[in-house]
Design a protein around this motif. Structure first.
Motif, PDB file in Angstrom:
ATOM      1  N   ASN A   1       0.835  -1.196   0.000  1.00 30.65           N
ATOM      2  CA  ASN A   1       0.000   0.000   0.000  1.00 30.65           C
ATOM      3  C   ASN A   1       0.871   1.248   0.000  1.00 30.65           C
ATOM      4  OD1 ASN A   1       0.024  -1.178   3.070  1.00 30.65           O
ATOM      5  ND2 ASN A   1       0.391   1.027   3.064  1.00 30.65           N
ATOM      6  N   PRO A   2       0.323   2.399  -0.410  1.00 32.32           N
ATOM      7  CA  PRO A   2       1.061   3.642  -0.214  1.00 32.32           C
ATOM      8  C   PRO A   2       1.082   4.010   1.274  1.00 32.32           C
ATOM      9  CG  PRO A   2      -0.661   3.881  -1.879  1.00 32.32           C
ATOM     10  CD  PRO A   2      -0.935   2.609  -1.148  1.00 32.32           C
ATOM     11  N   VAL A  38      -4.090  -5.526  -4.926  1.00 32.52           N
ATOM     12  CA  VAL A  38      -4.230  -4.073  -4.968  1.00 32.52           C
ATOM     13  C   VAL A  38      -5.500  -3.759  -5.748  1.00 32.52           C
ATOM     14  CG1 VAL A  38      -1.749  -3.623  -4.835  1.00 32.52           C
ATOM     15  CG2 VAL A  38      -2.861  -3.824  -7.080  1.00 32.52           C
ATOM     16  N   GLY A  39      -5.938  -2.520  -5.649  1.00 30.68           N
ATOM     17  CA  GLY A  39      -7.117  -2.103  -6.384  1.00 30.68           C
ATOM     18  C   GLY A  39      -6.764  -1.581  -7.766  1.00 30.68           C
ATOM     19  N   ASP A  40      -7.772  -1.487  -8.617  1.00 33.46           N
ATOM     20  CA  ASP A  40      -7.604  -0.889  -9.938  1.00 33.46           C
ATOM     21  C   ASP A  40      -7.787   0.621  -9.784  1.00 33.46           C
ATOM     22  OD1 ASP A  40      -7.390  -0.380 -12.588  1.00 33.46           O
ATOM     23  OD2 ASP A  40      -9.343  -1.206 -13.154  1.00 33.46           O
ATOM     24  N   ASP A  41      -6.794   1.242  -9.127  1.00 36.64           N
ATOM     25  CA  ASP A  41      -6.880   2.666  -8.801  1.00 36.64           C
ATOM     26  C   ASP A  41      -5.483   3.272  -8.788  1.00 36.64           C
ATOM     27  OD1 ASP A  41      -5.807   1.647  -6.413  1.00 36.64           O
ATOM     28  OD2 ASP A  41      -7.733   1.693  -5.367  1.00 36.64           O
ATOM     29  N   ALA A  42      -5.410   4.572  -8.555  1.00 37.77           N
ATOM     30  CA  ALA A  42      -4.118   5.268  -8.588  1.00 37.77           C
ATOM     31  C   ALA A  42      -3.162   4.719  -7.535  1.00 37.77           C
ATOM     32  CB  ALA A  42      -4.336   6.769  -8.390  1.00 37.77           C
ATOM     33  N   PHE A  76       0.477   3.011  -8.256  1.00 34.34           N
ATOM     34  CA  PHE A  76       1.678   3.502  -7.573  1.00 34.34           C
ATOM     35  C   PHE A  76       2.452   2.351  -6.947  1.00 34.34           C
ATOM     36  CE2 PHE A  76       3.523   4.700  -3.438  1.00 34.34           C
ATOM     37  CZ  PHE A  76       4.473   5.630  -3.846  1.00 34.34           C
ATOM     38  N   VAL A  77       1.749   1.494  -6.232  1.00 36.93           N
ATOM     39  CA  VAL A  77       2.378   0.363  -5.552  1.00 36.93           C
ATOM     40  C   VAL A  77       3.091  -0.553  -6.550  1.00 36.93           C
ATOM     41  CG1 VAL A  77       1.834  -1.805  -4.364  1.00 36.93           C
ATOM     42  CG2 VAL A  77       0.912   0.354  -3.509  1.00 36.93           C
ATOM     43  N   LEU A  78       2.379  -0.956  -7.590  1.00 36.05           N
ATOM     44  CA  LEU A  78       2.962  -1.875  -8.565  1.00 36.05           C
ATOM     45  C   LEU A  78       4.144  -1.232  -9.291  1.00 36.05           C
ATOM     46  CD1 LEU A  78      -0.230  -3.505 -10.111  1.00 36.05           C
ATOM     47  CD2 LEU A  78       1.242  -4.399  -8.299  1.00 36.05           C
ATOM     48  N   GLY A  79       4.033   0.069  -9.553  1.00 32.24           N
ATOM     49  CA  GLY A  79       5.122   0.759 -10.227  1.00 32.24           C
ATOM     50  C   GLY A  79       6.392   0.800  -9.401  1.00 32.24           C
ATOM     51  N   VAL A  80       6.255   1.106  -8.118  1.00 28.54           N
ATOM     52  CA  VAL A  80       7.441   1.167  -7.258  1.00 28.54           C
ATOM     53  C   VAL A  80       8.058  -0.224  -7.090  1.00 28.54           C
ATOM     54  CG1 VAL A  80       8.311   1.725  -4.958  1.00 28.54           C
ATOM     55  CG2 VAL A  80       6.615   3.209  -6.040  1.00 28.54           C
ATOM     56  N   LEU A  81       7.235  -1.243  -6.883  1.00 27.01           N
ATOM     57  CA  LEU A  81       7.761  -2.602  -6.767  1.00 27.01           C
ATOM     58  C   LEU A  81       8.542  -2.996  -8.020  1.00 27.01           C
ATOM     59  CD1 LEU A  81       4.723  -4.392  -5.085  1.00 27.01           C
ATOM     60  CD2 LEU A  81       7.037  -4.295  -4.131  1.00 27.01           C
ATOM     61  N   SER A 110     -11.431  -5.124  -7.778  1.00 22.94           N
ATOM     62  CA  SER A 110     -12.343  -3.977  -7.776  1.00 22.94           C
ATOM     63  C   SER A 110     -12.337  -3.224  -6.449  1.00 22.94           C
ATOM     64  CB  SER A 110     -13.767  -4.452  -8.085  1.00 22.94           C
ATOM     65  OG  SER A 110     -14.193  -5.411  -7.120  1.00 22.94           O
ATOM     66  N   ARG A 111     -11.902  -3.868  -5.384  1.00 27.63           N
ATOM     67  CA  ARG A 111     -11.864  -3.178  -4.088  1.00 27.63           C
ATOM     68  C   ARG A 111     -10.646  -2.264  -4.028  1.00 27.63           C
ATOM     69  NH1 ARG A 111     -13.719  -8.418  -2.927  1.00 27.63           N
ATOM     70  NH2 ARG A 111     -15.777  -8.433  -1.927  1.00 27.63           N
ATOM     71  N   PRO A 112     -10.706  -1.179  -3.247  1.00 24.29           N
ATOM     72  CA  PRO A 112      -9.620  -0.200  -3.251  1.00 24.29           C
ATOM     73  C   PRO A 112      -8.341  -0.731  -2.617  1.00 24.29           C
ATOM     74  CG  PRO A 112     -11.230   0.332  -1.560  1.00 24.29           C
ATOM     75  CD  PRO A 112     -11.834  -0.765  -2.381  1.00 24.29           C
ATOM     76  N   THR A 113      -7.243  -0.180  -3.065  1.00 21.99           N
ATOM     77  CA  THR A 113      -5.942  -0.483  -2.474  1.00 21.99           C
ATOM     78  C   THR A 113      -5.922   0.001  -1.022  1.00 21.99           C
ATOM     79  OG1 THR A 113      -4.918  -0.188  -4.637  1.00 21.99           O
ATOM     80  CG2 THR A 113      -3.460  -0.114  -2.725  1.00 21.99           C
ATOM     81  N   ALA A 114      -5.262  -0.756  -0.166  1.00 22.61           N
ATOM     82  CA  ALA A 114      -5.083  -0.323   1.225  1.00 22.61           C
ATOM     83  C   ALA A 114      -4.299   0.987   1.266  1.00 22.61           C
ATOM     84  CB  ALA A 114      -4.352  -1.401   2.014  1.00 22.61           C
ATOM     85  N   MET A 115      -4.539   1.772   2.296  1.00 20.02           N
ATOM     86  CA  MET A 115      -3.850   3.053   2.468  1.00 20.02           C
ATOM     87  C   MET A 115      -3.436   3.201   3.924  1.00 20.02           C
ATOM     88  SD  MET A 115      -3.971   4.871  -0.463  1.00 20.02           S
ATOM     89  CE  MET A 115      -4.071   6.616  -0.076  1.00 20.02           C
TER      90      MET A 115
END
Length: 304
Positions: free
Chosen positions: A14-15, A66-70, A74-79, A93-98
């Protein structure tokens, strides 16, 4: 049998919004308070451990949700930037944890919206992918926890080794580990977690960390306890080993325990002795505190 990866990390990503110099008691009533610093960084025990392991040269994959959201992108990009394979991460479909981290010196408060984390299951986890399987944040992922004994047992039968870092239990119940720990080769709690889990499993009182580690080790795993300024200790096959903390002045302790995990696993996979693994782990955890967030200061083997 050769595996595609050295390490598969299963767990949370998560971010993290890390606010430094946070007040001990935030003021409600629409009041605005200023802090000394803020950073948007990769968070989640599993994600930080995966980045640390990749930084140490392990071929590392991450399996989580992760969710299909910003936030998920971000998470997948940094990994991926850190060299971690994310092809087995589920995008749902559920949101990424924050998480928001309120940091005050070496102490911190952590506020997490779990989002999709509780919906990760063992069916989401690829089998036979890596030589070692590490699981993070047991209590944030109850659907995964329910099937974890069978998953880890199957991986061990297939020749992999396993490790677990439960992290904190927000509910304070510390339930469900009696069936899991016998399938874990390396258990990586901190001192408070080790004491709480030992008390739950064995009805023990406020024991010293060494006694708690020995009790937990009686279930089968090597028990590696992160003990803050006291360094760390390891209990394996009746042998107790300690390593002192590194001589560093921390900038940010977020994720230090996860970098510790990465160091221990990497050293263990290199065939190093228990004492050497512990020293590598402590050094990785110490060095990771030298920049904001959990991954910016993670060391390479050359740094070590």
């Amino acid at each position: 049998m050769a595996r595609e990866f050295d390490l598969l990390v299963v767990g949370d990503a998560n971010p993290d919004v890390v606010l430094s110099g946070a007040p001990r008691e935030p003021a409600f009533g629409q009041r605005e308070q200023l802090v000394s610093g803020g950073d948007l960084v990769l968070g989640g025990s599993g994600a930080i451990t995966a980045c640390g392991a990749a930084r140490l040269g392990l071929r590392t994959a991450f399996a989580g949700r992760v969710g299909d959201d910003a936030a998920g992108r971000f998470v997948l990009g940094v990994l991926a930037e850190r060299g971690v394979d994310v092809s087995h991460c589920v995008i749902g479909s559920r949101p990424t944890a924050m998480t928001v981290v309120l940091a005050d010196g070496s102490d911190r408060a952590i506020l997490t919206s779990p989002g999709c984390l509780p919906y990760l299951t063992v069916e989401d986890v690829p089998r036979g992918l890596a030589s070692h399987v590490h699981v993070s944040s047991y209590f944030l992922q109850p659907a995964l926890a329910a099937g974890l004994p069978g998953l880890l047992a199957g991986e061990r039968r297939a020749g992999a080794t396993t490790s677990l870092d439960t992290n904190d239990d927000p509910a304070g119940a510390w339930d469900g580990l009696a069936d899991v720990l016998p399938e874990v080769d390396v258990f990586l709690p901190n001192a408070a977690e080790a004491a709480a889990i030992a008390a739950r499993l064995f009805g023990a009182g406020h024991e010293c960390v060494e006694a708690a580690a020995a009790r937990l080790g009686g279930l089968g795993p090597a028990v590696i306890v992160k003990d803050g300024g006291n360094g760390a200790l390891a209990w394996e096959s009746g042998l107790l080993t300690r390593a002192a903390a590194g001589p560093v002045e921390p900038v940010d302790t977020v994720g230090a325990g996860d970098s510790f995990n990465a160091g221990f696993i990497a050293a263990r996979l290199r065939g190093m002795s228990l004492g050497e693994c512990l020293r590598v782990a402590v050094t990785c955890g110490s060095l990771s505190t030298q920049a904001p967030g959990g991954t910016a200061a993670q060391p390479t083997w050359k740094d070590l």
